[in-house]
Design an enzyme around this catalytic site. Structure first.
Site, mmCIF file in Angstrom:
data_model
loop_
_atom_site.group_PDB
_atom_site.id
_atom_site.type_symbol
_atom_site.label_atom_id
_atom_site.label_comp_id
_atom_site.label_asym_id
_atom_site.label_seq_id
_atom_site.Cartn_x
_atom_site.Cartn_y
_atom_site.Cartn_z
ATOM 1 N N THR A 1 0.858 -1.183 0.000
ATOM 2 C CA THR A 1 0.000 0.000 0.000
ATOM 3 C C THR A 1 0.896 1.235 0.000
ATOM 4 O O THR A 1 2.099 1.155 0.219
ATOM 5 C CB THR A 1 -0.927 0.039 1.232
ATOM 6 O OG1 THR A 1 -0.134 0.221 2.417
ATOM 7 C CG2 THR A 1 -1.742 -1.241 1.351
ATOM 8 N N ALA B 1 3.164 -1.092 4.698
ATOM 9 C CA ALA B 1 2.461 0.122 5.108
ATOM 10 C C ALA B 1 3.488 1.241 5.202
ATOM 11 O O ALA B 1 4.533 1.079 5.843
ATOM 12 C CB ALA B 1 1.764 -0.087 6.444
ATOM 13 N N VAL C 1 7.402 -2.293 7.086
ATOM 14 C CA VAL C 1 7.379 -0.831 7.137
ATOM 15 C C VAL C 1 8.011 -0.289 5.861
ATOM 16 O O VAL C 1 9.132 -0.649 5.504
ATOM 17 C CB VAL C 1 8.139 -0.305 8.365
ATOM 18 C CG1 VAL C 1 8.116 1.227 8.379
ATOM 19 C CG2 VAL C 1 7.546 -0.869 9.649
ATOM 20 N N LYS C 2 7.278 0.567 5.183
ATOM 21 C CA LYS C 2 7.731 1.102 3.900
ATOM 22 C C LYS C 2 8.314 2.493 4.121
ATOM 23 O O LYS C 2 7.642 3.381 4.659
ATOM 24 C CB LYS C 2 6.537 1.154 2.943
ATOM 25 C CG LYS C 2 6.869 1.176 1.465
ATOM 26 C CD LYS C 2 5.554 1.034 0.688
ATOM 27 C CE LYS C 2 5.782 0.970 -0.803
ATOM 28 N NZ LYS C 2 4.477 0.943 -1.517
ATOM 29 N N VAL C 3 9.577 2.666 3.703
ATOM 30 C CA VAL C 3 10.246 3.961 3.856
ATOM 31 C C VAL C 3 10.784 4.409 2.501
ATOM 32 O O VAL C 3 11.129 3.578 1.657
ATOM 33 C CB VAL C 3 11.394 3.898 4.891
ATOM 34 C CG1 VAL C 3 10.885 3.466 6.253
ATOM 35 C CG2 VAL C 3 12.513 2.977 4.410
#
Length: 219
Positions: free
Chosen positions: A27, A56, A82-84
């Protein structure tokens, strides 16, 4: 090759998941906006639906704030990645979060050098964007191939997650190159089943079957 669904549409994800097509979900803020849902609520619902990683994305600009947001997102479910973003602050956040044992997806990658940095920072996934490179007359697939080669050269464990996948040809090319994962919208994944000769052949078989006057279900 693993298939991730690039969507926050729970119904669309569930449809593909029922067929065993979903190895994970990605997402981003734009997809959350499109869903019209609260990010924490919809992400939790997706995590309960699929067993694979669910990316996310943080929205902060500074590493310290990204880390705080990432930890909060990771509390949603154990399968959160965790998307960075691939910025210097994003890499700092990646290092901290990955050292804490969290999955991290480093996104918005457009060069081999960026991919090298992400792998060194402990990224679980690197997300090179194919379609956006194609949009500016660069070869997105060449980037996938280059990252694959470099990661193999040095035995990096970071998985190549091809993003901005827009066509079935993108999927086939990624499979040939050896991308670990593709993430694509539900419509693109469903389009993989389509071929004009399949439709033509089915029409011919149906027409010939109708001429027999038979029914498989009648004894």
């Amino acid at each position: 090759m693993k298939f991730f669904v690039d969507s926050a549409d729970v119904a669309a994800i569930a449809e593909l998941n029922a067929l065993g097509m979903v190895d994970g979900v990605t997402t981003n803020p734009s997809l959350i906006l499109k869903s019209g849902r609260n990010i924490l609520e919809v992400t939790k619902e997706i995590c309960n639906l699929v067993s694979g990683p669910v990316s996310a994305e943080v929205v902060a600009a500074k590493a310290e704030d990204m880390i705080e947001e990432g930890r909060h997102l990771a509390e949603i479910a154990p399968n959160i990645a965790v998307k960075v973003p691939l910025t210097w602050d994003g890499l700092r956040a990646c290092k901290v979060l990955s050292d804490e044992g969290r999955m991290v997806n480093v996104t918005l990658c457009f060069s081999v050098n960026q991919a090298l940095l992400a792998a060194k920072a402990g990224a679980t996934f690197i997300s090179p964007f194919i379609g956006r490179l194609d949009d500016i007359n660069l070869d997105g697939m060449e980037l996938i191939a280059d990252i694959r080669q470099v990661y193999d050269n040095y035995d990096f464990k970071t998985e190549v997650l091809a993003a901005s996948v827009r066509t079935p040809n993108h999927v086939a090319d990624c499979a040939r190159i050896g991308a670990d994962v593709i993430t694509a919208p539900p419509a693109v994944i469903k389009a993989l089943a389509n071929h004009v000769l399949t439709d033509k052949g089915l029409d011919m078989f149906n027409a010939d079957w109708a001429k027999t006057g038979q029914s498989i279900l009648l004894k």
